[in-house]
Design a protein around this motif. Structure first.
Motif, PDB file in Angstrom:
ATOM      1  N   GLU A  57       0.818  -1.216   0.000  1.00 15.24           N
ATOM      2  CA  GLU A  57       0.000   0.000   0.000  1.00 15.24           C
ATOM      3  C   GLU A  57       0.850   1.264   0.000  1.00 15.24           C
ATOM      4  O   GLU A  57       0.499   2.258  -0.623  1.00 15.24           O
ATOM      5  CB  GLU A  57      -0.934  -0.005   1.213  1.00 15.24           C
ATOM      6  CG  GLU A  57      -1.975   1.095   1.185  1.00 15.24           C
ATOM      7  CD  GLU A  57      -2.974   0.983   2.315  1.00 15.24           C
ATOM      8  OE1 GLU A  57      -2.663   1.478   3.416  1.00 15.24           O
ATOM      9  OE2 GLU A  57      -4.048   0.398   2.105  1.00 15.24           O
ATOM     10  N   THR A  58       1.981   1.240   0.702  1.00 17.23           N
ATOM     11  CA  THR A  58       2.839   2.425   0.738  1.00 17.23           C
ATOM     12  C   THR A  58       3.292   2.814  -0.667  1.00 17.23           C
ATOM     13  O   THR A  58       3.313   3.994  -1.026  1.00 17.23           O
ATOM     14  CB  THR A  58       4.071   2.164   1.614  1.00 17.23           C
ATOM     15  OG1 THR A  58       4.642   0.886   1.276  1.00 17.23           O
ATOM     16  CG2 THR A  58       3.730   2.185   3.091  1.00 17.23           C
ATOM     17  N   ASP A  90       6.533   0.638   5.726  1.00 19.12           N
ATOM     18  CA  ASP A  90       5.374  -0.242   5.630  1.00 19.12           C
ATOM     19  C   ASP A  90       5.235  -1.088   6.893  1.00 19.12           C
ATOM     20  O   ASP A  90       5.907  -2.103   7.058  1.00 19.12           O
ATOM     21  CB  ASP A  90       5.494  -1.141   4.400  1.00 19.12           C
ATOM     22  CG  ASP A  90       4.159  -1.703   3.981  1.00 19.12           C
ATOM     23  OD1 ASP A  90       3.529  -2.392   4.807  1.00 19.12           O
ATOM     24  OD2 ASP A  90       3.735  -1.438   2.850  1.00 19.12           O
ATOM     25  N   SER A 170       1.122   4.466   5.534  1.00 18.80           N
ATOM     26  CA  SER A 170      -0.035   3.583   5.415  1.00 18.80           C
ATOM     27  C   SER A 170      -0.506   3.171   6.803  1.00 18.80           C
ATOM     28  O   SER A 170       0.081   3.542   7.826  1.00 18.80           O
ATOM     29  CB  SER A 170       0.319   2.347   4.583  1.00 18.80           C
ATOM     30  OG  SER A 170       1.342   1.596   5.222  1.00 18.80           O
ATOM     31  N   GLY A 185      -4.252   5.167   4.678  1.00 16.45           N
ATOM     32  CA  GLY A 185      -3.130   5.613   3.861  1.00 16.45           C
ATOM     33  C   GLY A 185      -3.282   7.076   3.492  1.00 16.45           C
ATOM     34  O   GLY A 185      -4.396   7.612   3.430  1.00 16.45           O
ATOM     35  N   ASN A 229      -2.746   9.601  10.411  1.00 12.66           N
ATOM     36  CA  ASN A 229      -1.619   9.351   9.514  1.00 12.66           C
ATOM     37  C   ASN A 229      -0.618  10.487   9.658  1.00 12.66           C
ATOM     38  O   ASN A 229      -0.981  11.663   9.510  1.00 12.66           O
ATOM     39  CB  ASN A 229      -2.101   9.239   8.068  1.00 12.66           C
ATOM     40  CG  ASN A 229      -1.015   8.739   7.133  1.00 12.66           C
ATOM     41  OD1 ASN A 229      -0.007   9.411   6.912  1.00 12.66           O
ATOM     42  ND2 ASN A 229      -1.204   7.557   6.567  1.00 12.66           N
TER      43      ASN A 229
END
Length: 265
Positions: A57-58, A90, A170, A185, A229
Motif C-alpha cells: 500500500e505504501t 510499511d 499507510s 493511507g 496518519n
C-alpha cells in the motif's frame, strides 16, 4: 540556514476524502465537505498491472501522488531526482515479517522481504519510470514532512533543476497499531523548482524558526486525519497551497527545528 525560495510546479494528493489534487482543492478551502470514510484505493498508472497487484500500500499511495505531481508539472518522471519520505515505512509488512520469523521462518515470502526495506517505494518508482537520477529515502518520524520538503528544496537549489518530493504512510497493523495510530493511507507529492518569476505555480519561501510549534489544521476533519496518519501533518501546507491569498505555516523539520513557510499562490 538562509531562506530558500522554490516554485511548486506540480502537486499530487491521495487519501481519505482527497482523491487527487483538483478534486481536493475545494475540500482544503472549506468549500466542500470532507467525508473521511471515502477512500479510493490508489491505482498509479505508471506501475504495470502485475506490479500494482503485488506492490504494498505504501508504494501505491506514494506512486499515485507522485505521478499526479509530475503530470501537473508537465515533466517526465524518468528525469526527476526524487525525495521520498515516510515516517514509518510499511508497518503491515514489518508485522508480517516479525510474525512469520517468530512462527514459521522458512515460510517467509521473498517478495514480502523485498518490499520490507524503507526505500521500497522510491525503488518501485525509479524502476517503473526508468529514472536514473538521484533518489533519496528518508524518515524523521513526525518531522518527515518538513525534513523531506527541506531536502528537496536544497537539492533543487544545488542542481538548479526541479526535484520531486513525495511523503506517504499507510495503516498500522498488529502490535504496532497500539503505539502508532495510523489507520489509513495518505500521500502527497510536490515538484519543486528554483524560483522563476516568469513561470506559473505557487511559491514557497522556507526560513528556519527556532522554538515554535508546527501550525495546527484549522478544520476538525483535518485534525482528525492528522491523528490517523503522520504524513497528513502536511494538511496546513496543502490548504495554504489550495488558497488564493498569501499565508504562512510552520512545518516541523527536526528536533527543535521548524520551517516557517510563506506560501504565495
Amino acid at each position: 540556514m538562509s531562506a530558500l525560495a522554490v516554485r511548486v510546479a506540480g502537486i499530487g494528493l491521495w487519501g481519505p476524502a482527497l482523491a487527487g489534487w483538483p478534486a481536493s482543492v475545494a475540500v482544503l478551502r472549506g468549500e466542500a465537505p470532507a467525508d473521511l470514510s471515502t477512500t479510493q484505493k490508489p491505482s498509479p498508472p505508471l506501475l504495470p498491472p502485475a506490479e500494482r497487484r503485488r506492490a504494498p500500500e505504501t508504494v501505491l499511495f506514494a506512486a499515485q501522488a507522485a505521478v499526479e505531481a509530475c503530470a501537473a508539472a508537465g515533466l517526465s518522471p524518468g528525469e526527476l531526482p526524487a525525495v521520498f519520505g515516510s515516517a514509518q515505512g510499511d508497518i503491515a509488512i514489518t508485522d508480517y515479517m516479525c510474525a512469520t520469523l517468530a512462527t514459521a521462518p522458512f515460510e517467509l515470502s521473498p517478495t514480502k522481504f523485498h518490499n520490507s526495506v524503507h526505500n521500497a517505494a522510491v525503488g518501485y518508482w525509479t524502476i517503473a519510470t526508468g529514472c536514473r537520477a538521484a533518489s533519496t529515502a528518508l524518515s524523521a518520524w513526525t518531522d518527515t514532512v518538513g525534513a523531506s520538503l527541506l531536502e528537496a528544496a536544497i537539492q533543487a537549489h544545488d542542481t538548479q533543476a526541479p526535484v520531486l518530493v513525495a511523503v506517504y504512510d499507510s495503516a498500522a497493523v498488529g502490535p504496532m497499531a497500539d503505539p502508532i495510530h495510523h489507520d489509513c493511507g495518505f500521500a502527497f507529492a510536490l515538484v519543486v523548482d528554483v524560483d522563476d518569476p516568469a513561470a506559473p505555480g505557487p511559491r514557497l519561501v522556507l526560513e528556519p524558526l527556532d522554538g515554535a510549534g508546527a501550525t495546527e489544521p484549522d478544520a476538525a476533519w483535518a485534525r482528525e486525519l492528522r491523528e490517523r496518519n503522520s504524513s497528513a501533518i502536511a494538511l496546513p501546507l496543502l490548504a495554504a497551497l489550495a488558497g488564493t491569498t498569501e499565508r504562512r505555516v510552520r512545518v516541523a523539520a527536526g528536533p527543535g527545528f521548524v520551517l516557517d513557510v510563506t506560501v504565495r499562490p
